[in-house]
Design a protein around this motif. Structure first.
Motif: not given
Lengths: 202, 202
Positions: A72-73, A76, A85-86, A88-89, A92-93, A95-96
């Protein structure tokens, strides 16, 4: 930049692959995790208190840990972490999902079979991990059976993160041929300009 | 907003606590995960293909999954996800630590002892989880023994995420009294204006 790493590590490979795709040069310092080289007092106190590679040491003294946080770092502001934004989320989903459902099953099976040797109680633990691996791969296949990439229509750090251990899953005796969407997606990634294999040093 | 959730879930509580601190109203739709209510064809096809709560349904049709990805989404632009690039990365590191080292040990022990009942092979699995839980708590204690918060000098989604299962760890027979830094940090969080306990409905 110095990447503290163990060459067979998929978590380390995520960073190596992204840095290479970004054209950012880095040096590699290698540790043999099978010999406890990331558990020394020196490593714990100076590199990562959690005793794990990869850790990315930046020129300014910052040391970044947790492979997906490093992705992520680094991503960016690049196309590998979309600004939307969607999207990106969604990244993230994935990645987790990777750290919770995918890595602890698929990477751990590979580590046991191909790197560290089988653990105590393998007769009980291996079938549990195999069931988890199957579930994780089926979840990926659901997306990749009708999409080229995990998020939107281009390569992102979600793909880089999930690719790292998926593409070597067969080293843990997982048959990927039953997942045609995943197979085609892996071919797309390995055909990218600037692609490096997991065993290649910078 | 509709939060699809299971009230005892720490992963769900993360979202409930952040939404409440942000003053954002939401409705709760509850599922009993011990009865497979998140594994129904309806849930899988409409709410979350991965068959898990929490899932946050927004008014515009988006449904967000993965508790820590939801935290990031909701906290963006608020003080709970700092704008500073280094602090952001530290938050991310804690969030991935939570899903890899903390939740699979501490939350799973609690689920076995207090919610779902003990699994097959508990005699082998429980000591493994206990060892992992100890390691995760020691890592948190290292930070919290001389800092008030996990990142920088204020509450962030790192604290909210780690608090969720830490504060109920004793339900899994983990003794927290040996971690004075964690104990004091938990007191700071439960004293926050707008704090809600895990069992409180909106």
């Amino acid at each position: 930049m110095i990447l503290h790493d163990f060459l067979p590590s998929g978590n380390g490979y995520k960073i190596r692959l992204l840095l290479t795709l970004l054209g950012k040069p880095f040096d590699l310092v290698e540790y043999d995790i099978t010999k406890g080289e990331t558990r020394t007092p020196e490593f714990i106190s100076r590199i990562n208190a959690n005793g794990k590679i990869p850790a990315l040491e930046l020129g300014d003294g910052h040391i970044l840990t947790e492979s997906n946080a490093i992705l992520i770092h680094l991503a960016e502001g690049t196309p590998y972490l979309p600004a939307d934004v969607w999207q990106r989320t969604e990244v993230m989903q994935w990645l987790f999902f990777e750290q919770y459902d995918h890595e602890p099953t698929i990477a751990v099976l590979r580590a046991w079979v191909a790197i560290k040797g089988m653990p105590e109680h393998a007769d009980i633990l291996v079938p549990m991990k195999q069931a988890g691996a199957k579930k994780a791969l089926e979840f990926m296949e659901k997306r990749l059976s009708d999409h080229d990439w995990l998020v939107a229509d281009g390569l992102s750090i979600a793909d880089i993160s999930l690719y790292a251990y998926t593409h070597v899953a067969e080293e843990g005796h997982i048959d990927l041929s039953v997942y045609p969407g995943i197979m085609a997606w892996m071919d797309r990634i390995s055909a990218l300009p600037g692609y490096i294999p997991i065993t290649m040093k910078p």
